[in-house]
Design an enzyme around this catalytic site. Structure first.
Site, PDB file in Angstrom:
ATOM      1  N   HIS A 163       0.828  -1.218   0.000  1.00 53.83           N
ATOM      2  CA  HIS A 163       0.000   0.000   0.000  1.00 53.83           C
ATOM      3  C   HIS A 163       0.862   1.268   0.000  1.00 53.83           C
ATOM      4  O   HIS A 163       0.426   2.307   0.491  1.00 53.83           O
ATOM      5  CB  HIS A 163      -0.955   0.025   1.202  1.00 53.83           C
ATOM      6  CG  HIS A 163      -1.716  -1.248   1.396  1.00 53.83           C
ATOM      7  ND1 HIS A 163      -2.950  -1.491   0.839  1.00 53.83           N
ATOM      8  CD2 HIS A 163      -1.384  -2.391   2.058  1.00 53.83           C
ATOM      9  CE1 HIS A 163      -3.358  -2.697   1.170  1.00 53.83           C
ATOM     10  NE2 HIS A 163      -2.427  -3.276   1.909  1.00 53.83           N
ATOM     11  N   SER A 284      15.206  21.123 -16.341  1.00 57.34           N
ATOM     12  CA  SER A 284      13.987  21.877 -16.618  1.00 57.34           C
ATOM     13  C   SER A 284      14.348  23.141 -17.372  1.00 57.34           C
ATOM     14  O   SER A 284      15.391  23.744 -17.123  1.00 57.34           O
ATOM     15  CB  SER A 284      13.299  22.226 -15.295  1.00 57.34           C
ATOM     16  OG  SER A 284      12.415  23.318 -15.485  1.00 57.34           O
ATOM     17  N   LYS A 290      16.215  21.645 -11.206  1.00 62.39           N
ATOM     18  CA  LYS A 290      15.623  20.329 -11.468  1.00 62.39           C
ATOM     19  C   LYS A 290      16.577  19.319 -12.100  1.00 62.39           C
ATOM     20  O   LYS A 290      17.397  19.644 -12.936  1.00 62.39           O
ATOM     21  CB  LYS A 290      14.386  20.471 -12.371  1.00 62.39           C
ATOM     22  CG  LYS A 290      13.208  21.162 -11.736  1.00 62.39           C
ATOM     23  CD  LYS A 290      12.667  20.460 -10.484  1.00 62.39           C
ATOM     24  CE  LYS A 290      11.947  19.176 -10.770  1.00 62.39           C
ATOM     25  NZ  LYS A 290      10.673  19.359 -11.448  1.00 62.39           N
ATOM     26  N   GLU A 297      10.375   7.870 -16.599  1.00 61.03           N
ATOM     27  CA  GLU A 297       9.005   8.304 -16.887  1.00 61.03           C
ATOM     28  C   GLU A 297       8.598   7.935 -18.312  1.00 61.03           C
ATOM     29  O   GLU A 297       7.467   7.511 -18.560  1.00 61.03           O
ATOM     30  CB  GLU A 297       8.886   9.821 -16.705  1.00 61.03           C
ATOM     31  CG  GLU A 297       9.021  10.260 -15.250  1.00 61.03           C
ATOM     32  CD  GLU A 297       9.186  11.776 -15.121  1.00 61.03           C
ATOM     33  OE1 GLU A 297       8.597  12.503 -15.927  1.00 61.03           O
ATOM     34  OE2 GLU A 297       9.921  12.211 -14.214  1.00 61.03           O
TER      35      GLU A 297
END
Ligand code: ARG
Length: 464
Positions: A163, A284, A290, A297
């Protein structure tokens, strides 16, 4: 000829006086996709022509001329001396068209007893007999990288989650080994599909076989197929092999996607378990600080394609009347894309994982403070004879006591306090609750103990 389309090798010009216009012709052409099958198409034609010669269906010298020209064609296509031009309807028409331009009537003899329906089924299967083992090898290579990293970190404790809540201590090696198990099943699925697709449809003709005395065993053997297909109609209508591979690829991609989701979480500041390194991150355009896990991803994102391709194929076949229908032409683009996607994602995943620097200190630290040792406290009481349900309740009450006292670990509680919940608690509890001890105690088959993980790694290594 209607409009400007003057394609090389339209194979049905005798029947239709009117031809589609250029845009319509291009719409129904599959050359842009099936040009990939050129070498397989030539191999199929060589086997077919040689068999026609051996069976006396065409003169032996014609068979020889066809074979020589087809061999030349294969070389010219490989070297780029001959370009697959956009005017043909598909790769089969293109090859037959070139043969006929060069050999005249000999070229016109190659299609005896054959249809593009069995031809495309042969080409597609031949292609997959090469491409699928390639994808399987990529999976094997990826498993090896996972196992190397698992071996390296076989004893490094980290939280295991259910979980997405910290559950019990495990090791990084154990976690990576779990990933390797999933990819090993993917290898198995591709292998199973390969076994089933290894049959030769050649001789099925358009749908009903042929009245010419073809030798199907001969062509199947020449092309390296394990057997000839049993029923001609099934041979040209069947795309189970494409479905099976698309499904296997989709499952493998789903696995990669889940691994990448873990990595994205681990790379966050909140977890801080892994540094995916600068060469496997991107920045970024706006936020100067970043360092984003884009590769993980994107692999996760590309999983949608693989699922989409599987649904494309299922939808293509649903409601399709027997036997061949032009709808089937859409099958190759979907499966080529699935296989290409899997292979490139596996290569990227491997590179990213090989470079990843794990923050073992953060992982170890995350094993304390979340009561990950509670199961081990309950097991401790079970070992001392307490029924499990009572042991579970006792450990739960200890956790509540800790929370009320503002303590974040059972191990921080004094023996006196613990004994108020059970007289079975003793000094040896504290050692048993160390994350390393919790992990070490799970030494049964499948468990997280380092020596057991080493055995799992060994078993997987033997398989790949
Ligand atoms: N380009 C076609 C395909 O990929 C080849 C088979 C065409 N057969 C036909 N009867 N139109 O499916």
């Amino acid at each position: 000829m209607n409009g400007e389309a003057k394609p090389r090798g339209v194979l049905w010009a005798g029947r239709l006086a009117e031809k589609p216009g250029a845009e319509a012709f291009a719409f129904q052409s599959s050359l842009g996709v099936d040009r990939r099958l050129a070498q397989q198409d030539i191999a199929g034609s060589r086997a077919h022509a040689a068999m026609l010669g051996r069976r006396g269906i065409i003169p032996p010298e014609t068979a020889r001329a066809l074979d020589g020209e087809l061999a030349r064609l294969a070389e010219e296509l490989a070297s780029g001396a001959l370009a697959v031009d956009g005017g043909a309807e598909d790769i089969h028409s293109f090859i037959e068209g070139v043969l006929t331009e060069r050999l005249g009537d000999a070229g016109r003899m190659v299609h005896a007893g054959r249809s593009r329906n069995d031809q495309v089924a042969v080409d597609f299967r031949l292609y997959l007999k090469e491409a699928v083992p390639g994808a399987r090898d990529e999976l094997g290579e990826t498993i090896r990288v996972l196992l190397d990293r698992a071996e390296e970190h076989a004893a490094a404790v980290m939280p295991g989650y259910t979980h997405l809540q910290r559950a019990q201590p495990v090791t990084l090696g154990f976690h990576l080994c779990a990933w390797a198990c999933a990819l090993d099943r993917d290898r198995g699925r591709l292998g199973d599909a390969l076994g089933r697709l290894d049959e030769c449809p050649l001789g099925a003709g358009a749908l009903a076989g042929s009245g010419l005395p073809l030798d199907r065993e001969d062509t199947a053997k020449a092309l390296g197929f394990a057997r000839v297909s049993l029923n001609a109609m099934d041979s040209v209508a069947d795309r189970d092999f494409a479905l099976e591979i698309a499904a296997a690829v989709s499952i493998a991609m789903t696995h990669l996607s889940r691994f990448c989701e873990d990595l994205v979480l681990w790379a966050s500041g909140e977890f801080g378990f892994v540094d995916l390194t600068e060469s496997w991150s991107t920045g970024s355009s706006l936020m100067p600080q970043k360092k984003n896990p884009d590769f993980a991803e994107l692999i996760r994102g590309k999983t949608g394609r693989a699922a989409g391709n599987l649904v494309t194929l299922l939808t293509l076949l649903k409601g399709l009347p027997y036997a061949y229908n032009k709808d089937l032409q859409e099958d190759k683009e979907a499966l080529f894309d699935s296989l290409d996607t899997l292979r490139s994602c596996l290569r990227m995943f491997r590179g990213m994982l090989s470079a990843a620097v794990f923050n073992l200190g953060r992982m170890r630290a995350a094993c304390t403070g979340g009561f990950l040792e509670a199961t081990d406290a309950a097991d401790y009481l079970v070992r001392k004879g307490l029924p499990f349900r009572k042991a579970h309740e006792t450990a739960a009450l200890v956790v509540r006591d800790c929370l009320e006292a503002g303590e974040d670990s059972i191990a921080r509680r004094s023996l006196g306090d613990l004994r108020r919940r059970s007289a079975l608690f003793d000094e040896d509890l504290y050692a048993a609750l160390e994350p390393e001890a919790c992990v070490k105690s799970r030494n049964l088959p499948g468990g997280s103990a380092p020596e057991e993980v080493a055995r799992q790694i060994e078993a997987l290594r033997r398989r790949v």
